[in-house]
Motif scaffolding. Structure first.
Motif, PDB file in Angstrom:
ATOM      1  N   ILE A 290       0.838  -1.205   0.000  1.00  0.00           N
ATOM      2  CA  ILE A 290       0.000   0.000   0.000  1.00  0.00           C
ATOM      3  C   ILE A 290       0.875   1.259   0.000  1.00  0.00           C
ATOM      4  CG2 ILE A 290      -1.571   1.386   1.428  1.00  0.00           C
ATOM      5  CD1 ILE A 290      -2.982  -1.247   2.174  1.00  0.00           C
ATOM      6  N   PHE A 291       1.959   1.226   0.778  1.00  0.00           N
ATOM      7  CA  PHE A 291       2.879   2.371   0.822  1.00  0.00           C
ATOM      8  C   PHE A 291       3.479   2.633  -0.558  1.00  0.00           C
ATOM      9  CE2 PHE A 291       7.334   3.864   1.475  1.00  0.00           C
ATOM     10  CZ  PHE A 291       7.031   5.149   1.889  1.00  0.00           C
ATOM     11  N   GLU A 292       3.899   1.579  -1.256  1.00  0.00           N
ATOM     12  CA  GLU A 292       4.494   1.744  -2.582  1.00  0.00           C
ATOM     13  C   GLU A 292       3.471   2.251  -3.595  1.00  0.00           C
ATOM     14  OE1 GLU A 292       7.628   1.784  -3.369  1.00  0.00           O
ATOM     15  OE2 GLU A 292       8.127   1.314  -1.281  1.00  0.00           O
ATOM     16  N   PHE A 318      -5.444   9.206  -0.097  1.00  0.00           N
ATOM     17  CA  PHE A 318      -4.579   8.067  -0.352  1.00  0.00           C
ATOM     18  C   PHE A 318      -5.214   6.802   0.225  1.00  0.00           C
ATOM     19  CE2 PHE A 318      -1.334  11.474  -0.539  1.00  0.00           C
ATOM     20  CZ  PHE A 318      -0.690  11.122  -1.703  1.00  0.00           C
ATOM     21  N   ILE A 319      -4.729   5.637  -0.218  1.00  0.00           N
ATOM     22  CA  ILE A 319      -5.151   4.381   0.397  1.00  0.00           C
ATOM     23  C   ILE A 319      -4.676   4.424   1.848  1.00  0.00           C
ATOM     24  CG2 ILE A 319      -4.983   1.859   0.320  1.00  0.00           C
ATOM     25  CD1 ILE A 319      -4.287   2.153  -2.679  1.00  0.00           C
ATOM     26  N   ASN A 320      -5.528   4.025   2.766  1.00  0.00           N
ATOM     27  CA  ASN A 320      -5.265   4.181   4.196  1.00  0.00           C
ATOM     28  C   ASN A 320      -3.958   3.521   4.634  1.00  0.00           C
ATOM     29  OD1 ASN A 320      -5.931   4.985   6.895  1.00  0.00           O
ATOM     30  ND2 ASN A 320      -6.486   2.849   7.302  1.00  0.00           N
ATOM     31  N   MET A 321      -3.126   4.312   5.336  1.00  0.00           N
ATOM     32  CA  MET A 321      -1.873   3.806   5.911  1.00  0.00           C
ATOM     33  C   MET A 321      -1.938   3.978   7.432  1.00  0.00           C
ATOM     34  SD  MET A 321       1.000   5.380   3.287  1.00  0.00           S
ATOM     35  CE  MET A 321       0.310   7.047   3.386  1.00  0.00           C
ATOM     36  N   LYS A 322      -1.606   2.935   8.160  1.00  0.00           N
ATOM     37  CA  LYS A 322      -1.658   2.981   9.626  1.00  0.00           C
ATOM     38  C   LYS A 322      -0.385   3.566  10.219  1.00  0.00           C
ATOM     39  CE  LYS A 322      -4.739  -1.035   9.853  1.00  0.00           C
ATOM     40  NZ  LYS A 322      -4.894  -2.440  10.321  1.00  0.00           N
ATOM     41  N   ASN A 323       0.723   3.445   9.488  1.00  0.00           N
ATOM     42  CA  ASN A 323       2.014   3.880   9.991  1.00  0.00           C
ATOM     43  C   ASN A 323       2.190   5.388   9.786  1.00  0.00           C
ATOM     44  OD1 ASN A 323       4.859   4.465  10.163  1.00  0.00           O
ATOM     45  ND2 ASN A 323       5.246   2.269  10.068  1.00  0.00           N
ATOM     46  N   SER A 324       2.280   6.155  10.872  1.00  0.00           N
ATOM     47  CA  SER A 324       2.385   7.620  10.788  1.00  0.00           C
ATOM     48  C   SER A 324       3.701   8.063  10.151  1.00  0.00           C
ATOM     49  CB  SER A 324       2.252   8.235  12.181  1.00  0.00           C
ATOM     50  OG  SER A 324       3.260   7.745  13.047  1.00  0.00           O
ATOM     51  N   ARG A 326       5.277   6.627   7.715  1.00  0.00           N
ATOM     52  CA  ARG A 326       5.139   6.526   6.258  1.00  0.00           C
ATOM     53  C   ARG A 326       4.288   7.666   5.702  1.00  0.00           C
ATOM     54  NH1 ARG A 326       5.031  -0.045   5.133  1.00  0.00           N
ATOM     55  NH2 ARG A 326       7.298  -0.169   4.976  1.00  0.00           N
ATOM     56  N   LYS A 327       3.333   8.108   6.476  1.00  0.00           N
ATOM     57  CA  LYS A 327       2.550   9.275   6.065  1.00  0.00           C
ATOM     58  C   LYS A 327       3.459  10.505   5.967  1.00  0.00           C
ATOM     59  CE  LYS A 327      -1.960   7.939   7.975  1.00  0.00           C
ATOM     60  NZ  LYS A 327      -3.019   8.303   8.954  1.00  0.00           N
ATOM     61  N   GLU A 328       4.343  10.642   6.937  1.00  0.00           N
ATOM     62  CA  GLU A 328       5.289  11.758   6.931  1.00  0.00           C
ATOM     63  C   GLU A 328       6.241  11.680   5.734  1.00  0.00           C
ATOM     64  OE1 GLU A 328       7.233  11.694  10.702  1.00  0.00           O
ATOM     65  OE2 GLU A 328       5.412  12.222  11.823  1.00  0.00           O
ATOM     66  N   GLU A 329       6.643  10.442   5.364  1.00  0.00           N
ATOM     67  CA  GLU A 329       7.519  10.249   4.207  1.00  0.00           C
ATOM     68  C   GLU A 329       6.829  10.702   2.924  1.00  0.00           C
ATOM     69  OE1 GLU A 329       9.463   6.406   3.835  1.00  0.00           O
ATOM     70  OE2 GLU A 329       9.425   6.185   6.022  1.00  0.00           O
ATOM     71  N   ILE A 330       5.553  10.346   2.795  1.00  0.00           N
ATOM     72  CA  ILE A 330       4.770  10.752   1.618  1.00  0.00           C
ATOM     73  C   ILE A 330       4.694  12.273   1.550  1.00  0.00           C
ATOM     74  CG2 ILE A 330       2.439  10.802   0.617  1.00  0.00           C
ATOM     75  CD1 ILE A 330       3.633   8.142   0.094  1.00  0.00           C
ATOM     76  N   GLU A 331       4.377  12.905   2.688  1.00  0.00           N
ATOM     77  CA  GLU A 331       4.265  14.367   2.736  1.00  0.00           C
ATOM     78  C   GLU A 331       5.590  15.039   2.392  1.00  0.00           C
ATOM     79  OE1 GLU A 331       3.598  17.944   5.987  1.00  0.00           O
ATOM     80  OE2 GLU A 331       3.155  15.870   6.566  1.00  0.00           O
ATOM     81  N   LYS A 332       6.690  14.550   2.982  1.00  0.00           N
ATOM     82  CA  LYS A 332       8.006  15.137   2.746  1.00  0.00           C
ATOM     83  C   LYS A 332       8.413  15.031   1.284  1.00  0.00           C
ATOM     84  CE  LYS A 332      12.870  14.776   4.068  1.00  0.00           C
ATOM     85  NZ  LYS A 332      13.893  13.995   4.818  1.00  0.00           N
ATOM     86  N   GLU A 333       8.224  13.843   0.694  1.00  0.00           N
ATOM     87  CA  GLU A 333       8.630  13.641  -0.696  1.00  0.00           C
ATOM     88  C   GLU A 333       7.773  14.463  -1.643  1.00  0.00           C
ATOM     89  OE1 GLU A 333       9.811   9.980  -3.731  1.00  0.00           O
ATOM     90  OE2 GLU A 333       8.985   9.521  -1.741  1.00  0.00           O
ATOM     91  N   LEU A 334       6.480  14.570  -1.341  1.00  0.00           N
ATOM     92  CA  LEU A 334       5.591  15.374  -2.179  1.00  0.00           C
ATOM     93  C   LEU A 334       6.033  16.834  -2.157  1.00  0.00           C
ATOM     94  CD1 LEU A 334       3.096  15.795  -3.925  1.00  0.00           C
ATOM     95  CD2 LEU A 334       1.701  15.867  -1.852  1.00  0.00           C
ATOM     96  N   ASN A 335       6.363  17.364  -0.988  1.00  0.00           N
ATOM     97  CA  ASN A 335       6.799  18.765  -0.892  1.00  0.00           C
ATOM     98  C   ASN A 335       8.108  19.001  -1.629  1.00  0.00           C
ATOM     99  OD1 ASN A 335       4.841  20.364   0.440  1.00  0.00           O
ATOM    100  ND2 ASN A 335       5.317  19.356   2.377  1.00  0.00           N
ATOM    101  N   GLU A 336       8.994  18.016  -1.616  1.00  0.00           N
ATOM    102  CA  GLU A 336      10.260  18.135  -2.355  1.00  0.00           C
ATOM    103  C   GLU A 336      10.008  18.251  -3.856  1.00  0.00           C
ATOM    104  OE1 GLU A 336      12.440  14.703  -1.133  1.00  0.00           O
ATOM    105  OE2 GLU A 336      13.101  15.601   0.774  1.00  0.00           O
ATOM    106  N   ILE A 337       9.019  17.501  -4.354  1.00  0.00           N
ATOM    107  CA  ILE A 337       8.663  17.562  -5.779  1.00  0.00           C
ATOM    108  C   ILE A 337       7.997  18.893  -6.104  1.00  0.00           C
ATOM    109  CG2 ILE A 337       7.262  16.519  -7.605  1.00  0.00           C
ATOM    110  CD1 ILE A 337       7.550  13.844  -6.083  1.00  0.00           C
TER     111      ILE A 337
END
Length: 371
Positions: A290-292, A318-324, A326-337
């Protein structure tokens, strides 16, 4: 493959510009001749909104929004005001107007309201920068200044000075016209194709290509370097799959390589993007898969936001992620883009309902409104 800016009207005879990096479309520009961004008008103040220091100004058959904070004198209803269209009308918003007029040439931009002499960062030779700045000092005054564009590095002193004199004369002519103009009258019509082509011609290693003779004639007249694409067995559109890009940008469903897909819906208040697992196979560790999928979706969402020129509030489910983490990783990478894109945008994290909040500055119409 190099970077390219392709100008063509293959889709519904609407002139579009496609900016490609290594063969992949990164941005799409509206090049239609009825686009009024950049035009200069003798505006008529039709309404004042004092609590936000703004005025509604009639221009031609349209209406624009003008911030009055930088106006030298207080405005009142019925006043004439010299304005330039800065931003396109978006959704129910009127055109964005400014009193800080800018006139663009091949080497220079005359900037009313900013009397400094600025130089393109792409001109890195210190000696050249100093020489160019010194050259322009006699031409600026308390009313206006200049920006030396990248092209100025390759032009002679005579060519640059001649253009400075031409832009000053053009500004003086606009001021004279404004004095006698009727309210709402247009004083200068900017050619969207020429102005946009100039912008991309300044970028590093960008080749401008068109398959239209009339565009080639126009660019040649303005001394903008370009290549005319001679259509043979393969058209310019098919060679770079431009039609596929347009169709994807107009569809509310966008497929991902994994088999998952996005659903993009527009409302008056915001844009909603939903990530669905679709045909994606979820085998092994479910959380990892789900994370990928969400990471893949995040990259595609950033791409579509830029291509479609989405603005305002954007919510991503996004598809639900339980791990906070990984949510932060998604947010950080999106902001970098997002930092690398042409318009300022920022993701603000996930709400309690698990929706990613983000916003993007309003600039020009979104793609689905253009077509």
């Amino acid at each position: 493959m190099g970077n390219k800016f392709i100008i063509s009207d293959f889709y519904q005879k609407h002139m579009l510009g496609f900016y490609l990096v290594d063969g992949k479309v990164q941005r799409i520009a509206d090049m239609a001749t009825d686009n009024i961004v950049g035009n200069i008008y003798c505006g008529l103040v039709s309404d004042l909104v004092k609590n936000i220091d703004a005025a509604f100004v009639s221009i031609g058959s349209q209406k624009g929004f003008l911030s009055t904070k930088k106006c030298e004198e207080p405005l009142k209803c019925g006043d004439k005001v010299l304005v330039q269209v800065e931003y396109d009308a978006i959704k129910t918003k009127d055109y964005g107007l400014t009193t800080n007029i800018s006139l663009t040439g091949n080497a220079l931009v005359l900037t009313v309201g900013n009397h400094a002499v600025s130089i393109s960062k792409k001109i890195q030779d210190v000696t050249k920068r100093n020489a160019l700045k010194q050259m322009m000092e006699p031409y600026r005054n308390s009313e206006y200044g200049f920006i030396l564009r990248t092209q100025s590095e390759f032009m002679t002193k005579e060519e640059i000075c001649s253009e400075a004199e031409r832009l000053i004369a053009q500004w003086q002519d606009i001021q004279r016209k404004f004095t006698y103009a009727k309210p709402k009258e247009i004083l200068l019509s900017q050619n969207k194709i020429v102005e946009t082509a100039k912008k991309y011609a300044e970028m590093d290693a960008v080749e401008i290509i068109t398959d239209r003779q009339e565009i080639a004639h126009l660019l040649g007249k303005e001394k903008i370097p370009f290549r005319l694409f001679e259509t043979g067995k393969v058209s310019l559109c098919n060679l770079y799959r431009l039609d596929k890009t347009v169709e994807e940008c107009l569809s509310n469903k966008v497929w991902l390589r994994s088999g998952a897909y996005l659903v993009i819906d527009y409302t008056e208040a915001l844009t909603v993007i939903d990530v669905n697992s679709g045909k994606a196979e979820i085998k092994g560790n479910k959380e990892d898969v789900i994370f990928e999928i969400n990471r893949e979706a995040m990259h595609k969402i950033a791409e579509q936001i830029e291509l479609r020129n989405l603005s305002g509030i954007i919510l991503i489910d996004f598809i639900n992620m339980k791990n906070s983490q990984r949510k932060e990783e998604i947010e950080k990478e999106l902001n970098e883009i997002l930092l690398k894109q042409s318009v300022y945008a920022k993701a603000y994290g996930f709400t309690k309902l698990g929706l990613m909040e983000m916003s993007r500055k309003k600039k020009d119409k979104p793609f689905h409104e253009i077509l």
